[in-house]
Design a protein around this motif. Structure first.
Motif, mmCIF file in Angstrom:
data_model
loop_
_atom_site.group_PDB
_atom_site.id
_atom_site.type_symbol
_atom_site.label_atom_id
_atom_site.label_comp_id
_atom_site.label_asym_id
_atom_site.label_seq_id
_atom_site.Cartn_x
_atom_site.Cartn_y
_atom_site.Cartn_z
ATOM 1 N N ASP A 324 0.818 -1.216 0.000
ATOM 2 C CA ASP A 324 0.000 0.000 0.000
ATOM 3 C C ASP A 324 0.850 1.263 0.000
ATOM 4 N N ARG A 325 1.926 1.250 0.737
ATOM 5 C CA ARG A 325 2.747 2.445 0.877
ATOM 6 C C ARG A 325 3.985 2.411 -0.006
ATOM 7 N N GLN A 382 -1.381 -1.741 -3.885
ATOM 8 C CA GLN A 382 -2.677 -1.824 -3.215
ATOM 9 C C GLN A 382 -3.221 -0.413 -3.063
ATOM 10 N N ARG A 384 -6.572 1.140 -1.009
ATOM 11 C CA ARG A 384 -7.770 0.863 -0.219
ATOM 12 C C ARG A 384 -8.938 1.720 -0.708
ATOM 13 N N TYR A 385 -10.127 1.282 -0.364
ATOM 14 C CA TYR A 385 -11.336 1.947 -0.874
ATOM 15 C C TYR A 385 -11.416 3.408 -0.449
ATOM 16 N N CYS A 540 -0.212 -13.882 2.266
ATOM 17 C CA CYS A 540 -0.901 -13.484 1.036
ATOM 18 C C CYS A 540 -0.326 -14.218 -0.168
ATOM 19 N N ASP A 562 -16.407 -7.702 -2.312
ATOM 20 C CA ASP A 562 -15.542 -6.602 -1.878
ATOM 21 C C ASP A 562 -14.088 -7.051 -1.964
ATOM 22 N N GLU A 564 -11.649 -5.987 -0.565
ATOM 23 C CA GLU A 564 -11.009 -5.988 0.753
ATOM 24 C C GLU A 564 -11.278 -7.274 1.525
ATOM 25 N N GLU A 565 -12.223 -8.076 1.054
ATOM 26 C CA GLU A 565 -12.569 -9.302 1.774
ATOM 27 C C GLU A 565 -12.166 -10.573 1.038
ATOM 28 N N ARG A 640 -5.952 -4.622 -5.207
ATOM 29 C CA ARG A 640 -4.904 -5.355 -4.489
ATOM 30 C C ARG A 640 -4.181 -6.279 -5.451
ATOM 31 N N PRO A 644 -5.092 -12.182 0.706
ATOM 32 C CA PRO A 644 -4.792 -13.194 1.729
ATOM 33 C C PRO A 644 -5.071 -14.617 1.225
ATOM 34 N N ARG B 533 -8.400 -7.145 8.449
ATOM 35 C CA ARG B 533 -8.204 -6.059 7.486
ATOM 36 C C ARG B 533 -6.881 -5.326 7.700
ATOM 37 N N ARG B 538 -0.849 -9.219 9.140
ATOM 38 C CA ARG B 538 -1.605 -10.451 8.900
ATOM 39 C C ARG B 538 -0.740 -11.660 9.286
#
Lengths: 651, 651
Positions: A324-325, A382, A384-385, A540, A562, A564-565, A640, A644, B533, B538
């Motif tokens: 993400d970063r 990644q 996020r929403y 992941c 989603d 994210e899920e 993403r 996971p 999340r 994780r």
């Protein structure tokens, strides 16, 4: 191609990198028009680059003030200097892009822009050869006085690269004259007069080596060497960013890992390998290879993206690879290609072409929208929403106040043909696969191959010999590290060839016109797991197919699914579906898999003595992925690359 | 305590927060000397704060130039302004720390520093009440002209807080006079003359409410309200940081999640709740509670640390909680305590005291070395063995060029007693457990309790009634959310009390001198798992015991056990061992567990089609953990709060 396109002393008339005949290069580059790409994503990128990106860039140079600044320096207009101090470099990268594009496909408008720009630069340049609109207009008394941030040599480096490109494609000689006058001024100050200064931002090093290759002027090579040797002595440890930021913390032969600002680090590496190629200093090559291996093993994103931290746009610690970063600046991906290409020339090892392919098709290609008019500066794995960075939701932009990336993209895309093939010994080596043609001069004569393929959507590439020199010669085909099973046929019969230690299938025979070689790479979609030390994506899995990293973007999921899920069950079948024209994305291959959506209630605290699998609910869903390079062409929702592994699954 | 310590209109003579009698506070704060802490970590921190940190701070104010700048403003010395423009605020926070400390334990040297500083400030203050050494010395013509970065009201806020503290502990009245003159000037400009400006960095809001509480001057409250209402209108969206950074993107009633610079955000929240307390505007409270819940559920580290990003020192997206790159600025932890405390006063809900405890003992306490002379600005939950940030290996420093944190730490530590207990209705409520005494005025008379405990090393706290008013009254004891089984006895007999919905066991009876209540909290070491999340951890687990988050630091591991390779098996027994004086750490409880060291070979690429568990080797080891707040007191090696769950284990 006119006479100006020639090189000295047997140097080949190459693209962005053209080692001299006496260099240590194991592989030799081809000429600027020797490879034609006429299909596939690479072909599409080149077409869009010409039709959309380059015109946009030329327009932006006017609107953002880059040309205005040079007119100020030339005394032709009045007003304020606009933009950051390295504005000249955007023009130079744009000129390089225009040059390669003019060389590739011609175009009077492009040649005219080159000519007019060279005239403006000639007028703006000072009598002693110095040229920098910021320092001439804003700080005339601070010339070379604040090298850590001045970008004076950085701008000079990009000017030189543009001039070399323009010359190699037969452009107007004025640009080279400007560049040489500035280079001669740098030689005077930093070589002959002994100023020990180094620029805070490398690129001059590799540029000077190329200028030496083009002109045969030894002092350019000597200055490049001086600048590399002066680095790492702590002389620019000021300014709050620290010595690591500038790669000034250790001499290059002592550093064993990439640190600091990623683009600075990798432009410097390109210069280091270029120096090795022309000077034969093995200690330079050895140190660069050591850092490359460390970077690939511990500091490179799955997409080939480079630079883990937003803060200082820098490398992180080993295995610090957040999806993400991740910063993964587009310019760093470009610099990585430049560096790896030089290592490939120096060693002949296919692993460098492997990283180039990974970077080109993923971390680099994602920088640009399908229509070629919007660009990412930062390329995370990644989103996020609810993502926001400052006030920015993390989508592509048409331009940037610091616009280093877009023209850098354009110059690489316009010169992609350069990275496709080389010669070595009596053979022709193909490193990247694409629809097109390759022409090369082997010791025994000219060879021409036609490549027919739908790569990377298909894994089969057919080479037809159109012209062959007499006698035996080698055809080397890279076998990417990701291809788990690879077959090669010659005229329909299994070639029985094995992959050598450099990662190539090498076919030695006497070739006839009409001979056809077919290589079939394994495009079976594959799950990819991170090393256990990469904390940020523990547990992941990602999905790849051929050279392409895939991503799960919200736009492709069914209603109610989603991103994210999503979780993936190891071993679940990954199904590929060809899409001739996915709306707003274009030609692609979509992957889908049976997956599990796992929903964990938010009970007010994000930490619990209960393992996450307890108390969550699961339901089977279909997960859909597209190539990462095609993301963010629909909407701004979640994405993403790593998802996971389903928590009920044992790995 | 002299007359100056009095409040108006029935306000209690409180510590840092003292709502008026007519406020909406459900809980009432105690007086500055009503709680004495005389043991445990809190007692140790206060002692070290006095003996080491505060003297260091006073010395640094001279060395860094904060006092010099004010002497420049007073026209008493010549020279250059030193340091960033908010240098005055460091002095003010230091003065507040000194005031609380003087109030707690006295000390002529401390009172003398307060007096001399007040005199200097009086001399430096301009005739109209304006006071800011940077703007007076460097930019006299830019007063209030660049509020987004000027920190003029920010500095004023800290001046006011210092003056309120000094007044409440009976200090010299000069400091309050200076603060009121400046506050009156702000009222004139920003309330009466209608300047709509707001400071780029909140803190003035809560400071003005406190000044209103102390003085009864309504215009201070009105100005605080005006500044909160003016925020979120996009007026300071400039400067490249974006409107979110300044919480200027949405009016406070519309924002539903914390964004932007974390310290700015939470100081503003403290002001919002303070405004609610005095104005009764329920919409303010509701919006603040909504954001608190969101922050705790999605944007708070296990340690209570706040602010996920180095870039812009800001909050991240929901569930963006990296252990390694967490910023978790010390000042943000302090601001979080300030905010939660006001919410506790407003609502009486123990969840706010829970977060205070988590933050105090972990994210906040880790900021300071055992000896009180070195400080963290940034408080990550992981440090890799090769960590470098710029040129910095990520250890504590004695001081900072931006020195906001150390004096902020000192003012909180000196005023810790304030956060221990309150009164509500006819009862006394205890929120934090510590060795010491609590005195309070209940409606029926004075009560005094002696607390005996070895908390948090032990979970048993004994309260002995030393003074009791006649008739029935309530004793409320917070039951921390982490205590899985809690027992309470009164004079040795089970009290049979249950925890109410606010999270307190409330004992109502007629109390006699000598009555003893004992609460025993469950200190069984417990594994803690992140919400699914939270991508960055994780597959990991952390360990807590009581209020303490633990960490695995390399210094505590046996030879050959690498923190980077540790994995924990769920269900493995966690053994606690009391250490009276662990070298360089002091009193602690060490935890150990049978664990597995997993080593995965580096095969050149950090991604593989092979799941990580394949090809790795495992061996049983013992893993040792110490409280997170005690880390980095030995060497600079690796540390992790979260360690992977052993990959062979099913969760």
């Amino acid at each position: 191609m006119n006479a100006a396109a020639g090189g000295h002393d047997g140097a080949q008339v190459g693209g962005p990198v053209a080692p001299t005949a006496k260099s240590r290069a194991v592989h030799r580059t081809l000429g600027v028009r020797d490879v034609r790409i006429d299909g596939g994503p690479l072909g599409r990128w080149q077409a869009t680059n010409r039709s959309a990106s380059i015109p946009l860039g030329i327009k932006q140079l006017e609107e953002a003030g880059n040309l205005h600044n040079l007119r100020l320096a030339a005394g032709e207009v009045t007003g304020e200097f606009k933009g950051p101090r390295f504005m000249d470099s955007d023009l130079y990268k744009q000129l390089e892009a225009v040059a390669w594009e003019a060389g590739r496909e011609g175009g009077e408008d492009l040649l005219d822009f080159l000519r007019r720009s060279a005239e403006l630069l000639t007028r703006a340049q000072q009598a002693d050869g110095y040229l920098n609109s910021h320092y001439q207009v804003v700080k005339p008394d601070r010339r070379y006085a604040e090298l850590e941030w001045s970008h004076e040599m950085y701008c000079a480096g990009h000017l030189i690269q543009a001039a070399v490109a323009s010359t190699r494609v037969g452009g107007d000689p004025d640009l080279l004259a400007v560049a040489r006058r500035f280079a001669d001024h740098l030689v005077k100050v930093f070589l002959h007069e002994g100023d020990p200064g180094i620029d805070g931002h490398p690129v001059i090093e590799t540029a000077l080596v190329e200028l030496y290759r083009l002109t045969g002027e030894q002092s350019y090579l000597d200055l490049a060497s001086r600048l590399v040797e002066n680095r790492g002595r702590g002389q620019i440890a000021s300014g709050g960013m620290g010595a690591h930021y500038f790669q000034d913390h250790l001499p290059v032969r002592e550093a064993d890992t990439e640190v600091g600002h990623a683009v600075r680090a990798l432009y410097l590496e390109a210069g280091i390998v270029d120096l090795y190629l022309e000077t034969g200093d093995e200690s330079l090559l050895a140190s660069s290879v050591r850092r490359w291996e460390d970077m690939v093993a511990t500091k490179t994103a799955l997409t080939g993206g480079i630079g883990s931290r937003h803060s200082r746009e820098s490398f992180g610690d080993r295995y610090e690879l957040p999806p993400d970063r991740a910063y993964n600046e587009t310019c760093a991906a470009i610099a990585s290609v430049h560096w790896s290409w030089r290592l490939l020339l120096a060693t002949g090892e296919g692993r460098y072409a492997d990283l180039i392919e990974r970077t080109l098709y993923n971390g680099f290609a994602a920088s640009t929208s399908t229509d070629g008019t919007r660009f990412f500066y930062v390329n995370p794995l990644q989103r996020r929403y609810d993502h926001v960075e400052g006030d920015d939701p993390g989508r592509r932009h048409e331009w940037f106040s610091c616009a280093c990336c877009p023209p850098n993209i354009m110059r690489l895309v316009a010169s992609l043909g350069h990275y496709v093939a080389t010669t070595a010994g009596d053979g022709l080596y193909v490193h990247q696969y694409t629809q097109g043609t390759i022409r090369a001069d082997l010791p025994s004569g000219a060879v021409k191959l036609a490549l027919r393929t739908d790569y990377p959507w298909s894994g089969t590439v057919a080479f037809t010999v159109e012209t062959a020199p007499p006698g035996e010669w080698e055809l080397g085909l890279r076998v990417p590290g990701w291809s788990e099973s690879t077959s090669v046929t010659v005229n329909g019969a299994a070639a029985g060839a094995t992959t050598n230690t450099d990662g190539y299938v090498v076919l030695r025979r006497t070739w006839e016109r009409g001979d056809t070689v077919t290589i079939t790479l394994d495009l079976t979609p594959r799950p990819v797991y991170p090393h256990q030390r990469i904390d940020a994506v523990r547990g992941c899995v990602a999905v790849e197919r051929g050279p392409l990293v895939y991503c799960f973007e919200q736009a492709d999921q069914a209603d109610g699914v989603d991103v994210e899920e999503l979780t993936l069950v190891p071993g679940a079948e990954l199904t590929a579906r060809d899409e001739a024209d996915l709306p707003d994305v274009g030609r692609t291959v979509v992957l889908s898999a049976e997956a599990v959506a796992v929903s964990q209630p938010d009970d007010g605290l994000p930490y619990s003595t209960r393992p996450p699998a307890q108390g969550s609910t699961s339901r089977p869903v279909t997960a859909t992925a597209i190539p990462y390079f095609q993301w963010d062409n629909r909407d701004g929702r979640a994405m993403r690359v790593f998802v996971p592994v389903h928590p009920g699954a044992t790995s």
